[in-house]
Design a protein around this motif. Structure first.
Motif, mmCIF file in Angstrom:
data_model
loop_
_atom_site.group_PDB
_atom_site.id
_atom_site.type_symbol
_atom_site.label_atom_id
_atom_site.label_comp_id
_atom_site.label_asym_id
_atom_site.label_seq_id
_atom_site.Cartn_x
_atom_site.Cartn_y
_atom_site.Cartn_z
ATOM 1 N N GLU A 1 48.581 28.563 42.839
ATOM 2 C CA GLU A 1 47.644 27.455 42.913
ATOM 3 C C GLU A 1 46.659 27.600 44.058
ATOM 4 O OE1 GLU A 1 48.749 23.344 42.550
ATOM 5 O OE2 GLU A 1 50.548 23.936 41.491
ATOM 6 N N ASP A 2 47.126 28.064 45.201
ATOM 7 C CA ASP A 2 46.274 28.085 46.379
ATOM 8 C C ASP A 2 45.896 29.502 46.801
ATOM 9 O OD1 ASP A 2 48.810 28.800 47.044
ATOM 10 O OD2 ASP A 2 48.897 27.630 48.890
ATOM 11 N N GLU A 3 46.126 30.485 45.962
ATOM 12 C CA GLU A 3 45.842 31.859 46.323
ATOM 13 C C GLU A 3 44.426 32.235 45.909
ATOM 14 O OE1 GLU A 3 49.078 34.646 45.569
ATOM 15 O OE2 GLU A 3 50.191 32.902 44.856
ATOM 16 N N ALA A 4 43.687 32.810 46.854
ATOM 17 C CA ALA A 4 42.312 33.214 46.592
ATOM 18 C C ALA A 4 42.294 34.581 45.914
ATOM 19 C CB ALA A 4 41.536 33.275 47.891
ATOM 20 N N ILE A 5 41.381 34.732 44.989
ATOM 21 C CA ILE A 5 41.209 36.005 44.309
ATOM 22 C C ILE A 5 40.262 36.849 45.156
ATOM 23 C CG2 ILE A 5 40.507 37.134 42.176
ATOM 24 C CD1 ILE A 5 42.894 35.117 41.936
ATOM 25 N N PRO A 6 40.705 38.041 45.585
ATOM 26 C CA PRO A 6 39.839 38.859 46.427
ATOM 27 C C PRO A 6 38.629 39.379 45.656
ATOM 28 C CG PRO A 6 41.808 40.070 45.835
ATOM 29 C CD PRO A 6 41.988 38.666 45.322
ATOM 30 N N ALA A 7 37.512 39.490 46.347
ATOM 31 C CA ALA A 7 36.301 40.035 45.733
ATOM 32 C C ALA A 7 36.457 41.537 45.575
ATOM 33 C CB ALA A 7 35.095 39.722 46.609
ATOM 34 N N PRO A 8 35.844 42.109 44.539
ATOM 35 C CA PRO A 8 35.922 43.563 44.379
ATOM 36 C C PRO A 8 35.237 44.259 45.552
ATOM 37 C CG PRO A 8 34.871 42.525 42.467
ATOM 38 C CD PRO A 8 35.091 41.463 43.474
ATOM 39 N N PRO A 9 35.739 45.402 45.974
ATOM 40 C CA PRO A 9 35.087 46.139 47.066
ATOM 41 C C PRO A 9 33.655 46.532 46.702
ATOM 42 C CG PRO A 9 37.289 46.994 46.672
ATOM 43 C CD PRO A 9 36.999 46.027 45.578
ATOM 44 N N ASP A 10 32.803 46.649 47.696
ATOM 45 C CA ASP A 10 31.387 46.948 47.475
ATOM 46 C C ASP A 10 31.135 48.318 46.856
ATOM 47 O OD1 ASP A 10 30.720 44.492 48.539
ATOM 48 O OD2 ASP A 10 30.419 45.272 50.562
ATOM 49 N N PHE A 11 32.019 49.268 47.078
ATOM 50 C CA PHE A 11 31.784 50.629 46.612
ATOM 51 C C PHE A 11 32.028 50.813 45.121
ATOM 52 C CE2 PHE A 11 36.177 50.509 48.169
ATOM 53 C CZ PHE A 11 36.874 50.984 47.069
ATOM 54 N N MET A 12 32.520 49.802 44.434
ATOM 55 C CA MET A 12 32.875 49.942 43.016
ATOM 56 C C MET A 12 31.652 49.883 42.112
ATOM 57 S SD MET A 12 36.322 47.618 42.874
ATOM 58 C CE MET A 12 36.583 47.872 41.138
ATOM 59 N N SER A 13 31.756 50.574 40.968
ATOM 60 C CA SER A 13 30.696 50.522 39.958
ATOM 61 C C SER A 13 30.699 49.148 39.287
ATOM 62 C CB SER A 13 30.909 51.616 38.914
ATOM 63 O OG SER A 13 32.084 51.369 38.171
ATOM 64 N N ALA A 14 29.619 48.834 38.596
ATOM 65 C CA ALA A 14 29.491 47.521 37.953
ATOM 66 C C ALA A 14 30.573 47.315 36.891
ATOM 67 C CB ALA A 14 28.107 47.373 37.337
ATOM 68 N N ASP A 15 30.837 48.342 36.074
ATOM 69 C CA ASP A 15 31.869 48.212 35.037
ATOM 70 C C ASP A 15 33.255 48.033 35.648
ATOM 71 O OD1 ASP A 15 30.018 48.412 33.011
ATOM 72 O OD2 ASP A 15 30.330 50.555 32.695
ATOM 73 N N ALA A 16 33.522 48.751 36.732
ATOM 74 C CA ALA A 16 34.821 48.628 37.391
ATOM 75 C C ALA A 16 34.976 47.240 38.024
ATOM 76 C CB ALA A 16 34.982 49.712 38.456
ATOM 77 N N ARG A 17 33.882 46.682 38.517
ATOM 78 C CA ARG A 17 33.931 45.325 39.089
ATOM 79 C C ARG A 17 34.323 44.312 38.014
ATOM 80 N NH1 ARG A 17 31.485 43.416 43.212
ATOM 81 N NH2 ARG A 17 30.655 44.642 44.884
ATOM 82 N N GLU A 18 33.820 44.496 36.798
ATOM 83 C CA GLU A 18 34.183 43.594 35.697
ATOM 84 C C GLU A 18 35.682 43.671 35.411
ATOM 85 O OE1 GLU A 18 31.810 44.025 32.187
ATOM 86 O OE2 GLU A 18 29.949 44.093 33.342
ATOM 87 N N VAL A 19 36.226 44.887 35.454
ATOM 88 C CA VAL A 19 37.666 45.056 35.232
ATOM 89 C C VAL A 19 38.429 44.343 36.342
ATOM 90 C CG1 VAL A 19 39.544 46.730 35.096
ATOM 91 C CG2 VAL A 19 37.350 47.226 33.997
ATOM 92 N N TRP A 20 37.980 44.501 37.587
ATOM 93 C CA TRP A 20 38.626 43.844 38.739
ATOM 94 C C TRP A 20 38.646 42.330 38.530
ATOM 95 C CZ3 TRP A 20 40.188 45.746 43.748
ATOM 96 C CH2 TRP A 20 40.492 44.732 44.660
ATOM 97 N N LEU A 21 37.491 41.773 38.190
ATOM 98 C CA LEU A 21 37.392 40.319 38.045
ATOM 99 C C LEU A 21 38.249 39.802 36.888
ATOM 100 C CD1 LEU A 21 33.565 39.934 38.705
ATOM 101 C CD2 LEU A 21 35.442 39.343 40.253
ATOM 102 N N ARG A 22 38.478 40.636 35.882
ATOM 103 C CA ARG A 22 39.299 40.229 34.746
ATOM 104 C C ARG A 22 40.794 40.306 35.067
ATOM 105 N NH1 ARG A 22 41.069 43.474 30.662
ATOM 106 N NH2 ARG A 22 39.590 45.110 31.196
ATOM 107 N N LEU A 23 41.223 41.324 35.797
ATOM 108 C CA LEU A 23 42.652 41.549 36.013
ATOM 109 C C LEU A 23 43.193 41.015 37.342
ATOM 110 C CD1 LEU A 23 43.025 45.192 34.669
ATOM 111 C CD2 LEU A 23 43.482 43.051 33.488
ATOM 112 N N ALA A 24 42.360 40.924 38.349
ATOM 113 C CA ALA A 24 42.835 40.535 39.686
ATOM 114 C C ALA A 24 43.520 39.165 39.708
ATOM 115 C CB ALA A 24 41.686 40.581 40.687
ATOM 116 N N PRO A 25 43.012 38.148 39.016
ATOM 117 C CA PRO A 25 43.704 36.846 39.088
ATOM 118 C C PRO A 25 45.168 36.910 38.659
ATOM 119 C CG PRO A 25 41.532 36.566 38.123
ATOM 120 C CD PRO A 25 41.758 38.038 38.245
ATOM 121 N N GLN A 26 45.453 37.644 37.597
ATOM 122 C CA GLN A 26 46.842 37.755 37.143
ATOM 123 C C GLN A 26 47.684 38.523 38.152
ATOM 124 O OE1 GLN A 26 48.326 36.220 34.782
ATOM 125 N NE2 GLN A 26 50.259 37.298 34.738
ATOM 126 N N LEU A 27 47.146 39.593 38.720
ATOM 127 C CA LEU A 27 47.907 40.378 39.694
ATOM 128 C C LEU A 27 48.163 39.578 40.968
ATOM 129 C CD1 LEU A 27 46.374 43.928 39.275
ATOM 130 C CD2 LEU A 27 48.569 43.068 38.451
#
Length: 146
Positions: free
Chosen positions: A17-43
């Motif tokens: 409930e109170d856990e923040a989802i970390p932002a993808p690192p700056d060095f990642m490609s745009a497609d990889a950032r989309e994967v991060w944003l999709r999977l990071a909340p569950q992890l």
């Protein structure tokens, strides 16, 4: 007879409930950032994306991005190409993207296992479900009395 009053200690907050989802690192490609944003909340909910794992998870996301890009390219251009008239005549060869996709899939499997991103690895990491109420009840009933 009146029972004890409920206290806030009895109420357990829900996980994540109170856990923040970390932002993808700056060095990642745009497609990889989309994967991060999709999977990071569950992890994050599963406590598998601690800060010291971010670069490793970024590597997984990059592998997924390469896999997706190569799959799109193969869909548009096919699996093989022709070499043209040469010493051995016109030959069909496998496109390099097929091999790149295979290597990306292998990387996804290898890195994904560390985060429990396949059904077997999820079980191995102990992604316990909420349990079977009937099984818990029978265990309690059959337990030796004290």
């Amino acid at each position: 007879m009146r029972g004890a009053k409920g206290t806030l200690r009895i109420v357990t907050p829900m996980k994540g409930e109170d856990e923040a989802i970390p932002a993808p690192p700056d060095f990642m490609s745009a497609d990889a950032r989309e994967v991060w944003l999709r999977l990071a909340p569950q992890l994050v909910r599963l406590k598998r994306l601690e800060p010291h794992y971010h670069e490793l998870f970024a590597g997984y996301c990059e592998e997924v991005a390469v896999y997706i890009a190569m799959t799109r390219d193969i869909g548009a251009n096919g699996v093989t190409y022709e070499t043209g008239a040469g010493r051995n005549g016109n030959q069909k060869r496998t496109r390099p993207e097929v091999h790149l996709r295979k290597f990306a899939l292998e990387g996804m499997i290898r890195l994904g296992a560390l985060f429990g991103l396949s059904p077997i690895d999820e079980k191995r990491l102990g992604a316990a479900s909420q349990g079977d109420l009937f099984e818990d009840l029978m265990r309690a009933v059959n337990a030796p009395s004290a």
